[in-house]
Design an enzyme around this catalytic site. Structure first.
Site, short mmCIF file in Angstrom:
data_model
loop_
_atom_site.label_atom_id
_atom_site.label_comp_id
_atom_site.label_asym_id
_atom_site.label_seq_id
_atom_site.Cartn_x
_atom_site.Cartn_y
_atom_site.Cartn_z
N HIS A 1 39.73 35.73 41.17
CA HIS A 1 38.45 35.99 41.86
C HIS A 1 37.46 35.45 40.97
CE1 HIS A 1 40.79 38.43 44.60
NE2 HIS A 1 40.95 39.51 43.65
N ASP A 2 37.01 36.12 40.05
CA ASP A 2 35.66 35.91 39.40
C ASP A 2 35.39 34.47 38.54
OD1 ASP A 2 35.54 39.22 38.26
OD2 ASP A 2 34.93 38.43 40.13
#
Ligand code: RIB
Ligand code: CA
Length: 314
Positions: free
Chosen positions: A244-245
């Site tokens: 995700h990040d």
């Protein structure tokens, strides 16, 4: 080469946060990381601070200060995600006690002071966790809102559905009131929701390629990803897990790898059923004014090639 961009990373490490931080610190030509502010999220604040210090230490960039920020959401009890990230929040490899210590002062004050000091419109906030620190800074010092260049945030979901409830993604769900303050602030927003991060799936070949680098950073990212992916591959039945990040930092470095729409996105803060939902008007069925570039897709191969090339520098 694009000019160097000034950023503050706000984070709740988390294995995927850790990879994002390494990606940013491995890219000094494009990104000047003014500081890392830490927030409670995946695990409680003492652990997210410890993890952030270890990750910055691993990168070798001791010049980048790490500040402890808010230890709980604005108005709600903390929600954590040890089931995903492990008891330490950075399970997969034991980096021991951090060699670095947190900088003096609160992360919210660092955000306020930095935005007041730096030239207006030059600092981007890259947020990887709940938005508590950002919302607190905006509430305490409204004058800084107009000084922010852009907020590039991992959070939310639309067609992908939520990962904490059927409607809500973790970063927004943990502190929906904070997210509402940010999404209503008028600041230029780039949102990387689950709709795009779930297309940035790891692969066994990529993980083994990192391990084959023979570096501490490569070994750490491979170990974190091995640990992190076990939960999502079982939950979603996919081969790999969504990183995700790192999508936030990759967008900063190579926005051409991503695609999305400038639409209206608002946050549900009242309904028990859909609390924390990013109500994204993808089909523009309302007259609500667009306020966010909502990203829906990524060039997965290009994303992972960028990650490997940059991690290999550390
Ligand atoms: O929903 C994914 C997000 O929640 C990521 O930022 C992950 O680190 C967790 O904080
Ligand atoms: Ca995170």
């Amino acid at each position: 080469m694009a000019e160097q961009q000034k950023i503050i990373i706000d984070t709740d490490p988390g294995q995927d946060d850790a990879v994002a931080i390494l990606l940013a610190l491995a890219s000094p030509g494009e990104l000047q990381v003014l500081g890392v502010t830490v927030v409670a999220g995946n695990v409680p604040l003492p652990l997210t601070v410890r993890n952030a210090l270890n990750v910055v230490g691993l990168s070798g960039r001791q010049d980048v200060p790490v500040f402890a920020g808010c230890d709980r959401p604005l108005h709600r009890e903390s929600v954590t995600a040890e089931e995903v990230h492990g008891a330490t929040g950075l399970d997969g490899i034991d980096l021991g006690e951090p060699a670095l210590t947190a900088a003096p002062g609160h992360g919210v004050d660092f955000i306020i002071d930095t935005l007041r000091r730096e030239e207006t419109g030059t600092v981007t906030l890259c947020t990887l966790g709940p938005l508590t620190n950002i919302a607190t800074a905006f509430t305490r010092a409204p004058d800084i809102i107009a000084r922010v260049k852009r907020i590039v945030l991992m959070g939310g979901a639309l067609f992908e559905g939520g990962n904490v409830t059927p409607a809500a993604e973790f970063n927004i769900y943990v502190d929906p009131e904070a997210a509402d303050i940010v999404f209503r602030s008028g600041v230029d927003l780039v949102v990387l929701p689950l709709d795009v991060t779930h297309k940035a799936l790891t692969s066994r070949a990529w993980i083994e390629g990192l391990r084959a680098l023979g570096t501490r950073a490569g070994a750490a990212v491979a170990a974190w990803t091995d640990f992190f992916e076990r939960y999502d591959t079982q939950k979603y039945g996919t081969e790999g897990a969504p990183l995700h990040d790192p999508c936030v930092i990759a967008w900063m470095l190579r926005p051409d790898l991503f695609d999305g729409r400038f639409i209206n996105v608002e946050i549900e803060t009242q309904s028990a059923l859909t609390l924390g939902m990013t109500v994204a008007d993808w089909w523009r069925v309302t007259k609500r004014a667009p306020n966010a570039l909502f990203i829906g897709s990524v060039d997965r191969d290009g994303f992972y090639a960028l990650l490997t090339e940059r991690i290999a520098r550390l």
